[in-house]
Scaffold this motif. Structure first.
Motif, short mmCIF file in Angstrom:
data_model
loop_
_atom_site.label_atom_id
_atom_site.label_comp_id
_atom_site.label_asym_id
_atom_site.label_seq_id
_atom_site.Cartn_x
_atom_site.Cartn_y
_atom_site.Cartn_z
N ALA A 136 24.46 112.04 72.52
CA ALA A 136 23.96 113.27 73.14
C ALA A 136 24.86 113.68 74.29
O ALA A 136 25.06 112.90 75.24
CB ALA A 136 22.53 113.06 73.63
N GLN A 137 25.38 114.88 74.21
CA GLN A 137 26.29 115.39 75.24
C GLN A 137 25.55 116.35 76.17
O GLN A 137 24.97 117.34 75.71
CB GLN A 137 27.49 116.08 74.58
N ILE A 138 25.59 116.05 77.46
CA ILE A 138 24.91 116.86 78.47
C ILE A 138 25.93 117.80 79.10
O ILE A 138 26.91 117.35 79.71
CB ILE A 138 24.28 115.95 79.55
N GLU A 139 25.68 119.11 78.97
CA GLU A 139 26.70 120.08 79.38
C GLU A 139 26.16 121.23 80.23
O GLU A 139 26.90 122.17 80.52
CB GLU A 139 27.39 120.65 78.14
N ASN A 140 24.89 121.18 80.63
CA ASN A 140 24.40 122.21 81.55
C ASN A 140 23.23 121.67 82.36
O ASN A 140 22.77 120.54 82.15
CB ASN A 140 24.02 123.49 80.80
N ALA A 141 22.75 122.49 83.28
CA ALA A 141 21.71 122.05 84.21
C ALA A 141 20.42 121.69 83.49
O ALA A 141 19.75 120.71 83.84
CB ALA A 141 21.45 123.14 85.25
N GLN A 142 20.05 122.45 82.47
CA GLN A 142 18.82 122.16 81.75
C GLN A 142 18.89 120.80 81.06
O GLN A 142 17.94 120.01 81.08
CB GLN A 142 18.51 123.25 80.73
N GLY A 143 20.02 120.52 80.45
CA GLY A 143 20.20 119.23 79.81
C GLY A 143 20.11 118.09 80.80
O GLY A 143 19.51 117.05 80.51
N LEU A 144 20.71 118.27 81.99
CA LEU A 144 20.65 117.21 83.00
C LEU A 144 19.23 117.00 83.49
O LEU A 144 18.79 115.86 83.69
CB LEU A 144 21.58 117.54 84.17
N ASN A 145 18.49 118.09 83.70
CA ASN A 145 17.10 117.97 84.13
C ASN A 145 16.25 117.23 83.10
O ASN A 145 15.28 116.56 83.47
CB ASN A 145 16.50 119.35 84.39
N ASN A 146 16.61 117.33 81.82
CA ASN A 146 15.83 116.71 80.75
C ASN A 146 16.46 115.43 80.21
O ASN A 146 16.05 114.95 79.15
CB ASN A 146 15.66 117.71 79.59
N VAL A 147 17.43 114.87 80.93
CA VAL A 147 18.22 113.78 80.36
C VAL A 147 17.38 112.53 80.07
O VAL A 147 17.65 111.82 79.09
CB VAL A 147 19.44 113.45 81.27
N ASN A 148 16.36 112.26 80.84
CA ASN A 148 15.53 111.09 80.56
C ASN A 148 14.78 111.25 79.24
O ASN A 148 14.72 110.32 78.42
CB ASN A 148 14.54 110.84 81.70
N ALA A 149 14.21 112.42 79.03
CA ALA A 149 13.51 112.68 77.77
C ALA A 149 14.47 112.67 76.59
O ALA A 149 14.13 112.19 75.50
CB ALA A 149 12.78 114.02 77.84
N ILE A 150 15.67 113.19 76.80
CA ILE A 150 16.69 113.18 75.75
C ILE A 150 17.06 111.75 75.36
O ILE A 150 17.17 111.40 74.18
CB ILE A 150 17.94 113.97 76.22
N ALA A 151 17.20 110.89 76.37
CA ALA A 151 17.57 109.49 76.12
C ALA A 151 16.49 108.75 75.34
O ALA A 151 16.77 107.80 74.61
CB ALA A 151 17.84 108.78 77.44
N GLN A 152 15.24 109.20 75.46
CA GLN A 152 14.10 108.53 74.81
C GLN A 152 13.69 109.20 73.50
O GLN A 152 12.76 108.75 72.84
CB GLN A 152 12.89 108.55 75.75
N ALA A 153 14.40 110.25 73.10
CA ALA A 153 13.91 111.11 72.01
C ALA A 153 13.99 110.47 70.63
O ALA A 153 13.25 110.86 69.72
CB ALA A 153 14.68 112.43 72.00
N SER A 154 14.87 109.50 70.44
CA SER A 154 15.04 108.90 69.11
C SER A 154 15.66 107.52 69.25
O SER A 154 16.55 107.32 70.09
CB SER A 154 15.95 109.77 68.24
N PRO A 155 15.25 106.57 68.39
CA PRO A 155 15.91 105.25 68.40
C PRO A 155 17.35 105.32 67.90
O PRO A 155 18.08 104.33 68.01
CB PRO A 155 15.03 104.41 67.47
N ARG A 156 17.75 106.46 67.37
CA ARG A 156 19.14 106.62 66.93
C ARG A 156 20.10 106.85 68.11
O ARG A 156 21.31 106.66 67.96
CB ARG A 156 19.28 107.83 66.01
N VAL A 157 19.59 107.30 69.26
CA VAL A 157 20.47 107.66 70.37
C VAL A 157 21.23 106.42 70.86
O VAL A 157 20.63 105.38 71.12
CB VAL A 157 19.68 108.30 71.52
#
Length: 321
Positions: A136-157
């Protein structure tokens, strides 16, 4: 029973290769990068993307990528290309692919969508379900604000990646040199961003990867930026040019001295906590006191050294009684 997937692969150097350039795809196979990602996004012009998908499939299936993590960066979900990128590449070369990299991730739902699509393809094609990872590539403010949820979103990450160029543009940072400090700010303008990505990664047992440095012939500039990320604890960094690969592998590996010392700590702690060593919770290794916290720190360094294929040059000697 399926074999557990190793989500913590060596990624000291992550080489970007345009998916539309057969010459570069051929050359990349012989470079000592830990990871190679074949790019369908920024490195491919819109008109070249459809053909590039098939070029990537060909090179994944027929190329020699021994020792490398094989990744394809697809286009982000706001474009019309993403689903076809994933379907074409995974159906065509799934067994020879380790991860899909998703750029410009803004929320967990985008990871979930990719996970679902990968699962459907794997089931349809008879591939092992869940083997292919997600970066998962974080490239804007919204992505950074949601980075914890993104990291937990799938066991594939497997990784969280900082994408500096788009990020700098998205927050109106006053600089045109990707990865360099903006003029007028006396501290590290990227510290908060890097640390937030790192904390999200470590809290979920993922790897944290720093993005590219675009002045590809300025190896000293690359080293300076890479050392900043390595000092914080990042696992690796993108490389855009063969000249950056060696620097990245060196910077994100422990020194021989540190690697040897870490292995000595592990051996010494294992001995002193054993019956033969007196079942001690802490002990002296030379002039240094070691304990459980020392062991945990040593595990990090030894793990990086082992992943890099380093060999010990010293060994622990049981003290004479």
């Amino acid at each position: 029973m399926t074999t557990p997937v190793n989500r913590l692969r060596p990624r000291r150097s992550c080489l970007a290769v345009p998916g539309s350039n057969p010459r570069f795809l051929e050359k990349a196979q012989g470079l000592p990068a830990d990871q190679v990602f074949l790019d369908l996004e920024d490195a491919c012009a819109p008109l070249a993307k459809p053909e590039a998908r098939h070029t990537i499939v060909k090179f994944l299936n027929e190329g020699d990528w021994t020792g490398k993590t094989r990744v394809v960066r697809v286009n982000d979900w706001t474009t019309e290309w993403t689903y076809r990128d994933v379907v074409t590449v995974v159906e065509g070369a799934g067994p020879n692919l380790d991860c899909i990299m998703l750029p410009k991730v803004q929320n967990a739902e985008q990871i979930v969508a990719l996970d679902l699509l990968l699962t459907q393809i794997e089931k349809t094609m008879g591939f092992e379900v869940g083997r292919i990872g997600i970066e998962a590539q974080i490239e804007n403010a919204q992505g950074l604000n949601n980075v914890n949820a993104i990291a937990q979103a799938s066991p594939r990450v497997e990784t969280i990646i900082f994408g500096p160029a788009d990020f700098m543009a998205s927050i109106n940072m006053k600089s045109l040199v990707v990865g360099e400090q903006p003029p007028g700010y006396p501290a590290d303008a990227y510290h908060y961003i890097l640390m937030k990505i790192l904390m999200a990664a470590r809290a979920n047992n993922l790897q944290a990867i720093d993005g590219p440095y675009l002045q590809i012939r300025n190896v000293e500039g690359y080293r300076e930026v890479a050392q900043r990320a390595a000092a914080l604890g990042f696992d690796g960094k993108w490389v855009l040019h063969p000249g950056q690969v060696e620097a990245s592998n060196e910077i994100f590996s422990p020194s021989q001295e540190d690697y040897d010392h870490a292995e000595l700590i592990l051996d010494a702690y294992d001995y002193y906590t054993s019956e033969a060593g007196g079942k001690k919770g802490s002990a002296m290794l030379g002039d240094e006191m070691i304990d459980e916290a020392s062991r945990k720190m040593a595990l990090v360094i030894s793990g990086k050294g082992r992943a890099a294929g380093m060999q010990r040059t010293s060994k622990f000697e049981i003290p004479a009684s």
